[in-house]
Design an enzyme around this catalytic site. Sequence first.
Site, short mmCIF file in Angstrom:
data_model
loop_
_atom_site.label_atom_id
_atom_site.label_comp_id
_atom_site.label_asym_id
_atom_site.label_seq_id
_atom_site.Cartn_x
_atom_site.Cartn_y
_atom_site.Cartn_z
N ASP A 102 -12.47 9.86 -2.57
CA ASP A 102 -13.33 11.20 -3.31
C ASP A 102 -13.33 12.15 -3.95
O ASP A 102 -14.62 12.70 -3.65
CB ASP A 102 -13.77 11.35 -1.65
CG ASP A 102 -13.12 12.10 -1.20
OD1 ASP A 102 -11.80 12.48 -1.10
OD2 ASP A 102 -13.71 13.07 -0.43
N GLU A 154 0.93 -1.51 -0.25
CA GLU A 154 0.23 0.08 0.15
C GLU A 154 0.69 1.26 -0.02
O GLU A 154 1.39 1.96 0.96
CB GLU A 154 -0.75 -0.14 0.85
CG GLU A 154 -1.98 1.13 0.96
CD GLU A 154 -2.60 1.57 2.46
OE1 GLU A 154 -3.72 2.58 2.70
OE2 GLU A 154 -2.67 0.60 3.00
N GLU A 195 -8.58 5.59 7.16
CA GLU A 195 -9.19 6.15 7.94
C GLU A 195 -9.85 7.57 7.68
O GLU A 195 -11.29 7.66 7.89
CB GLU A 195 -8.14 6.68 8.86
CG GLU A 195 -7.88 5.76 10.32
CD GLU A 195 -6.51 4.68 9.16
OE1 GLU A 195 -5.43 4.27 9.84
OE2 GLU A 195 -6.75 4.74 8.41
N TYR A 196 -9.67 7.22 6.02
CA TYR A 196 -10.34 8.28 5.53
C TYR A 196 -11.55 8.01 4.98
O TYR A 196 -12.36 9.15 5.08
CB TYR A 196 -9.36 8.99 4.53
CG TYR A 196 -8.24 10.32 4.78
CD1 TYR A 196 -8.72 11.56 5.35
CD2 TYR A 196 -6.97 9.50 4.99
CE1 TYR A 196 -7.03 12.20 5.46
CE2 TYR A 196 -5.49 10.09 5.43
CZ TYR A 196 -5.83 11.62 5.16
OH TYR A 196 -5.58 12.60 6.02
N ASP A 253 -2.82 12.19 -2.50
CA ASP A 253 -3.05 13.42 -2.71
C ASP A 253 -3.05 14.02 -3.25
O ASP A 253 -2.94 13.28 -5.16
CB ASP A 253 -1.17 13.71 -2.43
CG ASP A 253 -0.56 15.39 -2.24
OD1 ASP A 253 -2.21 16.00 -2.72
OD2 ASP A 253 -0.60 15.73 -1.22
N LYS A 297 -3.44 21.46 -8.85
CA LYS A 297 -2.14 22.28 -9.76
C LYS A 297 -1.71 21.62 -10.57
O LYS A 297 -0.94 20.17 -10.81
CB LYS A 297 -1.80 22.77 -9.03
CG LYS A 297 -1.43 23.98 -8.06
CD LYS A 297 -0.46 25.03 -7.11
CE LYS A 297 -0.56 25.70 -6.67
NZ LYS A 297 0.52 26.18 -5.74
#
Length: 217
Positions: free
Chosen positions: A157, A43, A197-198, A121, A125
């Site tokens: 998401d 991961e 968790e996210y 992440d 940009k």
Amino acid sequence: MRLRNIPSADHIIAESPFCIQTPAIHRGLWNEIFQNANPVAIEIGMGKGQFLLQLAHSNPHVNYIGIEKYTSVLLRAVQKLERLPNGQIPPNLRLICMNAEDIAEVFAPGEISNIYLNFSDPWPKKRHARRRLTSIEFLSLYEQILTEKGTIEFKTDNRLLFDFSLEQLQKAHWNLKACTYDLHHDNDLNTNNIMTEYEEKFSSLGNPIFKLIASRS
């Protein structure tokens, strides 16, 4: 989001039996670390480790390696493991603090069976697009270390990042095996889904979760 520096993190990670300190010397030899011939999955951007810990418990015949760039984040995963009773610590789990750009120096061709990318992440940009973990540049790295039928599984998401990822997979001629724009209402892909968790946080806010599975061939 700026991460808070934790001065003790480097020392704790360096002393942890769960963390591999010089991963490159094990390139092509990861089965020796686990002392078995089971498949190895990674991961990238493992965060606090909830997803990988549950995955390791659920699949004892697969070896898992969590990769995290930031010591302040990896520290939380180490602490989570240290709080477990001895009998609950999965022997098929190891952690590495490293940059994802270096994975081809740490894993040999065909050494990895699956790659998990969870809530990476988005680097919004345009000039930072190469840094996204589903960019063509990273897909090229994944091709170097995956088995012939190896897969990547990606959850997010962020709709823009998800659409970008689908475009990159098409440009790189990867095979899209599964795709959903609402994971938690997809009966097939949500079966046995392990939340990060996210994921728990974002889904509780009503955000749909996107997921894809892709293979090299």
